[in-house]
Design a protein around this motif. Sequence first.
Motif, PDB file in Angstrom:
ATOM      1  N   ALA A 246       0.836  -1.206   0.000  1.00 45.37           N
ATOM      2  CA  ALA A 246       0.000   0.000   0.000  1.00 45.37           C
ATOM      3  C   ALA A 246       0.870   1.254   0.000  1.00 45.37           C
ATOM      4  O   ALA A 246       0.497   2.281  -0.571  1.00 45.37           O
ATOM      5  N   GLN A 247       2.050   1.154   0.593  1.00 48.25           N
ATOM      6  CA  GLN A 247       2.979   2.297   0.567  1.00 48.25           C
ATOM      7  C   GLN A 247       3.349   2.653  -0.875  1.00 48.25           C
ATOM      8  O   GLN A 247       3.448   3.814  -1.250  1.00 48.25           O
ATOM      9  N   THR A 248       3.550   1.612  -1.679  1.00 46.93           N
ATOM     10  CA  THR A 248       3.915   1.854  -3.075  1.00 46.93           C
ATOM     11  C   THR A 248       2.795   2.606  -3.795  1.00 46.93           C
ATOM     12  O   THR A 248       3.050   3.547  -4.547  1.00 46.93           O
ATOM     13  N   ASN A 249       1.562   2.196  -3.546  1.00 46.19           N
ATOM     14  CA  ASN A 249       0.445   2.864  -4.218  1.00 46.19           C
ATOM     15  C   ASN A 249       0.248   4.283  -3.713  1.00 46.19           C
ATOM     16  O   ASN A 249      -0.138   5.165  -4.469  1.00 46.19           O
ATOM     17  N   LEU A 250       0.526   4.462  -2.453  1.00 43.87           N
ATOM     18  CA  LEU A 250       0.406   5.812  -1.895  1.00 43.87           C
ATOM     19  C   LEU A 250       1.436   6.736  -2.542  1.00 43.87           C
ATOM     20  O   LEU A 250       1.147   7.893  -2.853  1.00 43.87           O
ATOM     21  N   LEU A 251       2.617   6.190  -2.755  1.00 45.42           N
ATOM     22  CA  LEU A 251       3.665   6.981  -3.391  1.00 45.42           C
ATOM     23  C   LEU A 251       3.199   7.460  -4.770  1.00 45.42           C
ATOM     24  O   LEU A 251       3.447   8.587  -5.178  1.00 45.42           O
ATOM     25  N   GLN A 255       3.035  11.172  -6.195  1.00 45.27           N
ATOM     26  CA  GLN A 255       3.875  11.573  -7.327  1.00 45.27           C
ATOM     27  C   GLN A 255       3.065  11.917  -8.559  1.00 45.27           C
ATOM     28  O   GLN A 255       3.357  12.883  -9.241  1.00 45.27           O
ATOM     29  N   GLU A 256       2.050  11.127  -8.821  1.00 48.80           N
ATOM     30  CA  GLU A 256       1.333  11.293 -10.087  1.00 48.80           C
ATOM     31  C   GLU A 256      -0.105  11.751  -9.924  1.00 48.80           C
ATOM     32  O   GLU A 256      -0.769  12.085 -10.899  1.00 48.80           O
ATOM     33  N   GLY A 257      -0.595  11.709  -8.702  1.00 47.95           N
ATOM     34  CA  GLY A 257      -1.992  12.120  -8.491  1.00 47.95           C
ATOM     35  C   GLY A 257      -2.980  11.146  -9.101  1.00 47.95           C
ATOM     36  O   GLY A 257      -4.072  11.535  -9.508  1.00 47.95           O
ATOM     37  N   THR A 258      -2.596   9.858  -9.161  1.00 42.57           N
ATOM     38  CA  THR A 258      -3.536   8.875  -9.708  1.00 42.57           C
ATOM     39  C   THR A 258      -3.635   7.659  -8.791  1.00 42.57           C
ATOM     40  O   THR A 258      -2.725   7.368  -8.027  1.00 42.57           O
ATOM     41  N   ILE A 259      -4.768   6.957  -8.910  1.00 45.36           N
ATOM     42  CA  ILE A 259      -4.930   5.679  -8.214  1.00 45.36           C
ATOM     43  C   ILE A 259      -5.409   4.644  -9.227  1.00 45.36           C
ATOM     44  O   ILE A 259      -5.891   4.993 -10.306  1.00 45.36           O
ATOM     45  N   GLU A 260      -5.294   3.379  -8.844  1.00 45.92           N
ATOM     46  CA  GLU A 260      -5.924   2.307  -9.615  1.00 45.92           C
ATOM     47  C   GLU A 260      -6.728   1.474  -8.636  1.00 45.92           C
ATOM     48  O   GLU A 260      -6.196   1.062  -7.600  1.00 45.92           O
ATOM     49  N   ARG A 261      -8.003   1.259  -8.974  1.00 45.95           N
ATOM     50  CA  ARG A 261      -8.778   0.342  -8.124  1.00 45.95           C
ATOM     51  C   ARG A 261      -8.198  -1.061  -8.291  1.00 45.95           C
ATOM     52  O   ARG A 261      -7.719  -1.400  -9.383  1.00 45.95           O
ATOM     53  N   ILE A 262      -8.256  -1.870  -7.234  1.00 43.72           N
ATOM     54  CA  ILE A 262      -7.755  -3.236  -7.369  1.00 43.72           C
ATOM     55  C   ILE A 262      -8.571  -3.949  -8.443  1.00 43.72           C
ATOM     56  O   ILE A 262      -9.794  -3.814  -8.480  1.00 43.72           O
TER      57      ILE A 262
END
Length: 445
Positions: A246-251, A255-262
């Motif tokens: 989850a730390q990686t996704n938070l980063l 950095q990019e202002g994006t998320i990906e739903r699982i």
Amino acid sequence: MSRGESTGRCVVWIGRPSVEEHFGLIRAGWRTLVADPARNGTELPECGDGAIAVVDLRTKAQAAVRILDDLRQTHPGIAWIGLTGAHTQAADPSVRHVLPHAFEIIDGPSSLGALRQALARVPGDPPLPRDDDAPSLLTGNSPAIRALSQNIRKFAPVELPLLITGETGTGKEMAARALHQLSARHAKPFAAINCGALPANLVQSELFGHERGAFTGATARRIGHFESADGGTVFLDEIGDLPLDAQTNLLRVLQEGTIERIGSCHSIKVDVRVLAATHVDLEKAVMQGRFREDLFYRLNVLRLRMPPLRERTGDIELLAQHFLDAFRESYGTRARAFSSSARKALNAFSWPGNVRELMNRVQRAAVIADDALITPEDLELSVDSPAGDRDSLGSARTSAEREAIVDCLRASAFNISECARRLRVSRVTVYRLCKKHQLALDQLR
Ligand SMILES: Nc1ncnc2c1ncn2[C@@H]1O[C@H](COP(=O)(O)OP(=O)(O)O)[C@@H](O)[C@H]1O
Ligand SMILES: [Mg+2]
């Protein structure tokens, strides 16, 4: 409360505004004085002729009307706006006689927007933002808390991530809410997530959401906190407990202002400000490989350090009285102040659970106390608390022991078995040590 030579236009809130109401007015540029009958009796604020009174008739309407009447005698031209609600007894003659004179009546649960519009309609100059006059954001008057309030004001409008450090109960979440309230994002969501309380396998889905069928049990699409707080603020409490994936996704969010739903390979843009809090030493966690270094540097752009209560000289009594007043207002308890030995004990205690512990002890004491004055016994504090002992070798040892057990309890998230394992003693010993050092576990947690 600001007082004295004030000549600028201000709002006098007769009653007790909620934190949101108080902040909201300050943010709109109104210098706000509070005339709370429960706290200041009939004392009138020195507000100048151009003031606008906001009279809170939702509770204690009679007391508010009395203050309004007095204020109108000293300032005959004062405009006033009434706030009424389900509990306002409009049939009460004292309330009825003032109502027709109100500039405006706002009914129902107070809407800050409606209030600000009503204030803007009152003829006269609009307010001037006067930041240096604004009251402290967090209860307290110590240099430590004043400096903190100043930093909160400086950091609130900045969009950068921010790390809040401090022991448990020092007000980290409260500071995060103040940062959000004072920011341009205030009308958008504030999502508070305790990373330590989420099961490791659910963290990602809670934060970033998932698609239907992404994993066994994912029977429907779920929107995560980052997506639903779009435009607002996400507060990640106990960030040190966030699993590495989850730390990686938070980063990536940072950095990019994006998320990906699982279960999805589409990036979704999210616009959130991230505030994080920790009571553990993140630098140490980085060295031990439990926390990503790059994430740490990203989060640690701005930092707020919440001072432990024992460093906030002068605030302990102030906060204790604040909590007692608030509790008394809700429950009408007999206790209204602290005996001098209780005040001594409050000041001598080392407050391992900080403001939260103080609040809990005061509330319990308010219920238990038989008299108007709360005693050290009501607070379950001894007059000679360990922290106040003479500087003998014995007491040095005692306080070192106390510190050690408090540290270990904190590190074990106040889990007795875990703490006993770490200290290599039995659970009974942990309980005995807690008792010896007046550590009330239920209040520390
Ligand atoms: N300065 C303060 N004035 C009034 N209440 C406070 C203050 N600081 C903390 N509190 C109260 O103490 C409790 C603990 O605060 P919280 O923000 O949850 O601490 P933390 O997140 O650091 O554990 C909350 O009930 C909060 O409202
Ligand atoms: Mg907290």
